[in-house]
Design an enzyme around this catalytic site. Sequence first.
Site, mmCIF file in Angstrom:
data_model
loop_
_atom_site.group_PDB
_atom_site.id
_atom_site.type_symbol
_atom_site.label_atom_id
_atom_site.label_comp_id
_atom_site.label_asym_id
_atom_site.label_seq_id
_atom_site.Cartn_x
_atom_site.Cartn_y
_atom_site.Cartn_z
ATOM 1 N N SER A 127 -27.043 -16.518 -4.206
ATOM 2 C CA SER A 127 -27.642 -15.028 -4.510
ATOM 3 C C SER A 127 -28.395 -14.659 -5.502
ATOM 4 O O SER A 127 -28.350 -15.327 -6.658
ATOM 5 C CB SER A 127 -26.333 -14.156 -4.767
ATOM 6 O OG SER A 127 -26.611 -12.709 -5.018
ATOM 7 N N TYR A 152 -17.664 -12.311 -8.902
ATOM 8 C CA TYR A 152 -18.323 -12.833 -7.806
ATOM 9 C C TYR A 152 -19.661 -13.509 -8.057
ATOM 10 O O TYR A 152 -19.884 -14.560 -7.615
ATOM 11 C CB TYR A 152 -18.703 -11.271 -6.960
ATOM 12 C CG TYR A 152 -19.885 -11.652 -6.137
ATOM 13 C CD1 TYR A 152 -19.658 -12.276 -4.810
ATOM 14 C CD2 TYR A 152 -21.233 -11.145 -6.290
ATOM 15 C CE1 TYR A 152 -20.722 -12.404 -3.983
ATOM 16 C CE2 TYR A 152 -22.256 -11.466 -5.321
ATOM 17 C CZ TYR A 152 -22.110 -12.136 -4.128
ATOM 18 O OH TYR A 152 -22.962 -12.329 -3.342
ATOM 19 N N LYS A 156 -20.571 -17.576 -7.386
ATOM 20 C CA LYS A 156 -22.221 -18.330 -7.065
ATOM 21 C C LYS A 156 -22.626 -19.049 -7.978
ATOM 22 O O LYS A 156 -23.181 -20.333 -7.468
ATOM 23 C CB LYS A 156 -23.045 -17.174 -6.495
ATOM 24 C CG LYS A 156 -22.522 -16.090 -5.425
ATOM 25 C CD LYS A 156 -22.588 -16.641 -4.086
ATOM 26 C CE LYS A 156 -21.935 -16.054 -2.964
ATOM 27 N NZ LYS A 156 -21.753 -16.830 -1.738
HETATM 28 N N1 UFG Z 1 -27.888 2.374 -4.417
HETATM 29 C C1 UFG Z 1 -27.788 3.758 -4.493
HETATM 30 N N2 UFG Z 1 -27.115 4.278 -3.651
HETATM 31 C C2 UFG Z 1 -25.779 3.708 -3.168
HETATM 32 C C3 UFG Z 1 -26.037 2.285 -3.140
HETATM 33 C C4 UFG Z 1 -26.987 1.613 -3.809
HETATM 34 O O1 UFG Z 1 -28.898 4.284 -5.196
HETATM 35 O O2 UFG Z 1 -25.106 4.368 -2.609
HETATM 36 C C5 UFG Z 1 -29.013 1.523 -5.237
HETATM 37 C C6 UFG Z 1 -28.364 0.559 -6.278
HETATM 38 O O3 UFG Z 1 -28.295 1.284 -7.409
HETATM 39 C C7 UFG Z 1 -29.545 -0.502 -6.591
HETATM 40 C C8 UFG Z 1 -29.979 -0.440 -4.791
HETATM 41 O O4 UFG Z 1 -29.515 0.706 -4.278
HETATM 42 O O5 UFG Z 1 -30.511 -0.083 -7.146
HETATM 43 C C9 UFG Z 1 -29.391 -1.518 -3.982
HETATM 44 O O6 UFG Z 1 -28.069 -1.621 -4.288
HETATM 45 P P1 UFG Z 1 -27.102 -2.556 -3.282
HETATM 46 O O7 UFG Z 1 -25.674 -2.260 -3.585
HETATM 47 O O8 UFG Z 1 -27.487 -2.366 -1.809
HETATM 48 O O9 UFG Z 1 -27.479 -3.834 -3.533
HETATM 49 P P2 UFG Z 1 -27.450 -4.658 -4.907
HETATM 50 O O10 UFG Z 1 -29.077 -4.966 -5.377
HETATM 51 O O11 UFG Z 1 -26.635 -4.101 -5.980
HETATM 52 O O12 UFG Z 1 -26.658 -5.908 -4.565
HETATM 53 C C10 UFG Z 1 -27.064 -7.031 -4.507
HETATM 54 C C11 UFG Z 1 -26.103 -7.725 -3.335
HETATM 55 C C12 UFG Z 1 -24.967 -8.204 -4.191
HETATM 56 C C13 UFG Z 1 -25.181 -8.943 -5.264
HETATM 57 C C14 UFG Z 1 -25.872 -8.067 -6.132
HETATM 58 C C15 UFG Z 1 -26.099 -8.449 -7.621
HETATM 59 O O13 UFG Z 1 -26.219 -6.950 -2.320
HETATM 60 O O14 UFG Z 1 -24.268 -9.091 -3.204
HETATM 61 O O15 UFG Z 1 -27.034 -7.558 -5.584
HETATM 62 O O16 UFG Z 1 -26.776 -7.922 -8.409
HETATM 63 F F1 UFG Z 1 -23.904 -9.346 -6.032
#
Ligand code: UFG
Length: 342
Positions: A127, A152, A156
Amino acid sequence: MNKKGVLVTGGAGYIGSHTVVELIGAGYEVVIVDNFSNSDASSLDGIAKITGTKPIFVEADCCDKEALREVFEHYDFSSVIHFAAYKAVGESVAEPAKYYRNNLLSFLNVVELMKEYHRPNIVFSSSATVYGDAEVLPVTELTPRKPATSPYGNTKQMAEDILRDIVSANNELRGIALRYFNPIGAHPSALIGELPRGVPNNLVPYITQTAAGVRECLSIFGDDYPTPDGSCLRDYIDIVDLARAHVVAINRMVEGKSEECYEVFNIGTGSPVSVFELVQGFERANNLKLNYKVAARRAGDVTAVWADTTRANEILGWCAERNLEDTLRTAWAWECNVRKEK
Ligand code: UFG
């Protein structure tokens, strides 16, 4: 040994099921192992409908080494793609032992059995989380990994290191770690897709559930980040493009093209997209309005991360093909299909 045989652990899950479809399309014979801990049997039906092939399925937990041994005893395959793992960042902070036990034990069982049964090739699901809050963007595979900010993420990093050490110590084994950025969307048939349990943590399932009226309002976590529009930047990769990357990684090992025993590739689009841009893209692609509001930052979010994909482009000959709006159309079509079934 059957060079066309591939064991896919976690093959009923979101990334696993799409990868199985692409593997079958490329002529591979797939054995799926899954314990349905975060998936269900409907994805197996979807795979069968899309491909016209029912892959062999064994319901087992990869932490159960004897159950997994049965699979190695009974089926012939040269390659393994190991998806089976827990993936909720927040839950991993609350229950670290559960994450370390599940993600590391299942991984060790897989690689130990590969060694014992002389199955040479493994693709490991890593990841972009391993880069943490990177200082220089986009990140390349040489960008130093940051200390993990969740158990988590740590599983990885640890599994990447374990894989590197094990394949270096055994000249029969080869490993490729694929570092995924943010996988989104669904198969164009809308027969398989992401099935989050409970309230989604990730942005796109939250958006599609809000559009479907299951959630009232999307919260955009922060509009005061140092980015052009104040929301976070991510690299959203289409699920079918991501699935294809696994096929090219397996081809590379099966055809003996890699000189290194351990390789790492970023799998993303190479383009940063903000949360606001993603929401607007979803509205445009599907011709609807989404109910959203700006909320406080979410703890643990990095400001920005996106991939330099030069290595995957040049060495694997892979690149992302589907554009963002097409991907967001598949996400919505899938959500509508899931609602219709209920
Ligand atoms: N976000 C929102 N509202 C929501 C959900 C997410 O604004 O309801 C924003 C988050 O703040 C972020 C972006 O959308 O800026 C993406 O968020 P996600 O949760 O979809 O994805 P992440 O980048 O946080 O997560 C990804 C992978 C995980 C990993 C993580 C580590 O999905 O498996 O990166 O940084 F662990």
